[in-house]
Design an enzyme around this catalytic site. Structure first.
Site, mmCIF file in Angstrom:
data_model
loop_
_atom_site.group_PDB
_atom_site.id
_atom_site.type_symbol
_atom_site.label_atom_id
_atom_site.label_comp_id
_atom_site.label_asym_id
_atom_site.label_seq_id
_atom_site.Cartn_x
_atom_site.Cartn_y
_atom_site.Cartn_z
ATOM 1 N NE ARG A 45 -2.337 -2.346 3.132
ATOM 2 C CZ ARG A 45 -2.799 -2.690 4.338
ATOM 3 N NH1 ARG A 45 -3.631 -1.906 4.995
ATOM 4 N NH2 ARG A 45 -2.405 -3.813 4.909
ATOM 5 N N GLY A 46 2.129 1.106 0.326
ATOM 6 C CA GLY A 46 2.984 2.266 0.595
ATOM 7 C C GLY A 46 3.156 3.253 -0.539
ATOM 8 C CG ASP A 102 6.823 1.920 0.032
ATOM 9 O OD1 ASP A 102 7.502 0.981 -0.461
ATOM 10 O OD2 ASP A 102 6.165 1.769 1.070
ATOM 11 C CG ASP A 105 14.617 -2.068 4.265
ATOM 12 O OD1 ASP A 105 15.421 -1.230 4.660
ATOM 13 O OD2 ASP A 105 14.200 -2.995 4.982
ATOM 14 C CE LYS A 133 14.500 2.508 5.380
ATOM 15 N NZ LYS A 133 13.970 1.642 6.459
ATOM 16 C CG PHE A 154 10.820 2.046 10.630
ATOM 17 C CD1 PHE A 154 11.023 0.840 9.982
ATOM 18 C CD2 PHE A 154 9.521 2.519 10.773
ATOM 19 C CE1 PHE A 154 9.957 0.102 9.486
ATOM 20 C CE2 PHE A 154 8.441 1.783 10.282
ATOM 21 C CZ PHE A 154 8.671 0.574 9.639
ATOM 22 C CB VAL A 155 11.027 6.880 6.898
ATOM 23 C CG1 VAL A 155 12.447 7.356 7.149
ATOM 24 C CG2 VAL A 155 10.974 5.910 5.721
ATOM 25 N NE ARG A 167 -0.809 2.231 5.074
ATOM 26 C CZ ARG A 167 0.130 1.395 4.648
ATOM 27 N NH1 ARG A 167 1.074 1.833 3.846
ATOM 28 N NH2 ARG A 167 0.141 0.135 5.024
HETATM 29 P P1 IMP Z 1 12.344 -4.857 1.122
HETATM 30 O O1 IMP Z 1 11.719 -6.069 0.522
HETATM 31 O O2 IMP Z 1 13.131 -5.170 2.352
HETATM 32 O O3 IMP Z 1 13.118 -4.009 0.137
HETATM 33 O O4 IMP Z 1 11.162 -4.023 1.721
HETATM 34 C C1 IMP Z 1 10.485 -3.101 1.027
HETATM 35 C C2 IMP Z 1 9.214 -2.773 1.765
HETATM 36 O O5 IMP Z 1 9.393 -2.733 3.184
HETATM 37 C C3 IMP Z 1 8.786 -1.388 1.387
HETATM 38 O O6 IMP Z 1 7.930 -1.429 0.277
HETATM 39 C C4 IMP Z 1 8.057 -0.925 2.621
HETATM 40 O O7 IMP Z 1 6.710 -1.309 2.547
HETATM 41 C C5 IMP Z 1 8.707 -1.655 3.759
HETATM 42 N N1 IMP Z 1 9.671 -0.770 4.442
HETATM 43 C C6 IMP Z 1 11.020 -0.754 4.319
HETATM 44 N N2 IMP Z 1 11.575 0.224 5.058
HETATM 45 C C7 IMP Z 1 10.527 0.837 5.685
HETATM 46 C C8 IMP Z 1 10.453 1.957 6.580
HETATM 47 O O8 IMP Z 1 11.432 2.605 6.964
HETATM 48 N N3 IMP Z 1 9.196 2.310 6.981
HETATM 49 C C9 IMP Z 1 8.068 1.644 6.582
HETATM 50 N N4 IMP Z 1 8.095 0.605 5.737
HETATM 51 C C10 IMP Z 1 9.315 0.202 5.299
HETATM 52 MG MG MG Z 2 5.865 -1.794 0.346
#
Ligand code: IMP
Ligand code: MG
Length: 181
Positions: A45-46, A102, A105, A133, A154-155, A167
């Site tokens: 949803r982000g 969004d 990570d 990040k 964490f944002v 949100r």
């Molecule tokens: P990844 O699979 O670890 O790259 O995670 C990506 C997803 O984790 C993003 O689409 C976000 O929904 C969530 N995410 C990663 N960092 C944050 C954060 O700092 N705040 C909130 N959601 C996050």
């Molecule tokens: Mg996401």
């Protein structure tokens, strides 16, 4: 369970985000200049606020679709196991596609989604992430365009949540716990 008390410190203002989206939309239009209709796929949803602002700056025909993948649950750590909870509605074979995320990570989510959508043989697939990040990356994935590189914080805000809160903030802020734990 009551959540740990925290405050939110502004990291990227709404005005700064808007200016960056103008720049990004120009780059996207150049990249897709020969496309008759772009398929913009937002990752729920982000990305819902980002995609809304981004498509309104893109001056070409666009189709909007959504895909929901899960890797986080309600916590602050990626599970590294990506599941598709909701697939896109449209066909993308032979189409030009822009995936909108969004935050990148660990990179597992974007990597999984790229792999899935590439298997459907789009003509061109590009990716954009509002936030990156890079120090958290555990995969080789990189978005083609990035709004802002941020440190390992964490944002929340501008569509992004912490356990389904915050949100609706118009800016990106970082979570700072106030209970000293
Ligand atoms: P990844 O699979 O670890 O790259 O995670 C990506 C997803 O984790 C993003 O689409 C976000 O929904 C969530 N995410 C990663 N960092 C944050 C954060 O700092 N705040 C909130 N959601 C996050
Ligand atoms: Mg996401």
């Amino acid at each position: 369970m009551p959540h740990r008390p925290y405050v939110i410190d502004v990291m990227i203002s709404a005005k700064t985000i808007a200016a960056r989206i103008e720049e990004l939309s120009r780059a996207i239009q150049e990249e897709f200049a020969d496309t008759d209709k772009l398929v913009v796929v937002g990752l729920l949803r982000g990305s819902f606020v980002f995609i809304a602002d981004l498509v309104r700056e893109i001056d070409m025909p666009v189709e909007v679709d959504f895909l929901e993948a899960s890797s986080y649950g309600d916590g602050m750590e990626s599970s590294r196991e990506v599941r598709i909870l909701k697939d896109i509605r449209g066909q993308i074979e032979g189409r030009d596609v822009l995936v909108v995320e969004d935050i990148v990570d660990t990179g597992y989510t974007l990597e999984h989604v790229i792999h899935l959508l590439e298997s459907r043989k789009p003509r061109k697939l590009r990716t954009i992430a509002l936030l990156d990040k890079p120090t958290r990356r555990e995969t080789g994935v990189r978005a083609d365009w990035i709004g802002f590189e941020i440190p390992d914080e964490f944002v929340v805000g501008y569509g992004i949540d912490f356990a389904q809160r915050n949100r609706n903030l118009p800016y990106i802020g970082k979570v700072r716990f106030t209970d000293g734990a």
